[in-house]
Design a protein around this motif. Structure first.
Motif, PDB file in Angstrom:
ATOM      1  N   TYR A  37       0.839  -1.199   0.000  1.00  0.00           N
ATOM      2  CA  TYR A  37       0.000   0.000   0.000  1.00  0.00           C
ATOM      3  C   TYR A  37       0.873   1.248   0.000  1.00  0.00           C
ATOM      4  O   TYR A  37       2.099   1.147  -0.082  1.00  0.00           O
ATOM      5  CB  TYR A  37      -0.961  -0.020   1.192  1.00  0.00           C
ATOM      6  N   THR A  38       0.256   2.438   0.076  1.00  0.00           N
ATOM      7  CA  THR A  38       1.003   3.697   0.100  1.00  0.00           C
ATOM      8  C   THR A  38       0.749   4.433   1.413  1.00  0.00           C
ATOM      9  O   THR A  38      -0.304   4.272   2.035  1.00  0.00           O
ATOM     10  CB  THR A  38       0.596   4.618  -1.065  1.00  0.00           C
ATOM     11  N   SER A  40       1.497   8.476   3.353  1.00  0.00           N
ATOM     12  CA  SER A  40       1.921   9.852   3.122  1.00  0.00           C
ATOM     13  C   SER A  40       2.950  10.225   4.190  1.00  0.00           C
ATOM     14  O   SER A  40       2.798   9.857   5.353  1.00  0.00           O
ATOM     15  CB  SER A  40       0.724  10.792   3.169  1.00  0.00           C
ATOM     16  N   SER A  46       5.456  15.928   0.704  1.00  0.00           N
ATOM     17  CA  SER A  46       4.141  15.460   0.264  1.00  0.00           C
ATOM     18  C   SER A  46       4.313  14.560  -0.943  1.00  0.00           C
ATOM     19  O   SER A  46       4.847  14.970  -1.967  1.00  0.00           O
ATOM     20  CB  SER A  46       3.250  16.643  -0.095  1.00  0.00           C
ATOM     21  N   ASP A  48       3.114  10.088  -2.158  1.00  0.00           N
ATOM     22  CA  ASP A  48       2.630   8.793  -1.697  1.00  0.00           C
ATOM     23  C   ASP A  48       3.788   7.819  -1.765  1.00  0.00           C
ATOM     24  O   ASP A  48       4.247   7.463  -2.843  1.00  0.00           O
ATOM     25  CB  ASP A  48       1.463   8.298  -2.554  1.00  0.00           C
ATOM     26  N   ARG A  49       4.285   7.420  -0.610  1.00  0.00           N
ATOM     27  CA  ARG A  49       5.419   6.491  -0.547  1.00  0.00           C
ATOM     28  C   ARG A  49       4.880   5.061  -0.564  1.00  0.00           C
ATOM     29  O   ARG A  49       3.932   4.729   0.134  1.00  0.00           O
ATOM     30  CB  ARG A  49       6.224   6.716   0.722  1.00  0.00           C
ATOM     31  N   LYS A  50       5.540   4.219  -1.359  1.00  0.00           N
ATOM     32  CA  LYS A  50       5.123   2.826  -1.458  1.00  0.00           C
ATOM     33  C   LYS A  50       5.743   2.032  -0.316  1.00  0.00           C
ATOM     34  O   LYS A  50       6.955   2.046  -0.126  1.00  0.00           O
ATOM     35  CB  LYS A  50       5.576   2.209  -2.789  1.00  0.00           C
TER      36      LYS A  50
END
Length: 105
Positions: A37-38, A40, A46, A48-50
């Motif tokens: 999932y991602t 923040s 800012s 979306d980090r995996k």
């Protein structure tokens, strides 16, 4: 306040909190993905980090960061995990090594 005699008798060092790593002293461990999932990151950044929740071979469950652009990870993928995390993601203390098992370059 202890006396000099008591100080000599007992060691003065304080009890240090022992931090035990999930890796148990080894540099890397093999893990199986449970969920990809991602997240923040913290305040000034800012994006979306995996990340992925993985289960290690010693049955510990941790969250690891997926570095680089693009990946093909899904549930039940094998990954190799190491002990460096993403600085701006709280609670993510591990990252995956690209080019090993199912996480290709």
């Amino acid at each position: 306040m202890p006396t000099i005699k008591q100080l000599i008798k007992k060691n003065r060092t304080k009890n240090k909190k022992q931090i035990r790593s999930i890796l148990f002293g080894s540099p890397q461990k093999k893990a199986i993905c449970l969920k990809v999932y991602t997240m923040s990151p913290k305040k000034p950044n800012s994006a979306d980090r995996k990340v992925a929740k993985v289960k290690l071979t010693n049955n510990s469950v941790v969250i690891g960061y997926i570095p680089g652009e693009g990946h093909s990870l899904q549930q039940h993928s094998l990954v190799l995990i190491e002990g460096k995390g993403a600085k701006d993601l709280p609670g993510v203390n591990y990252r995956f090594i690209r080019g090993s098992f199912d996480l290709q370059k």
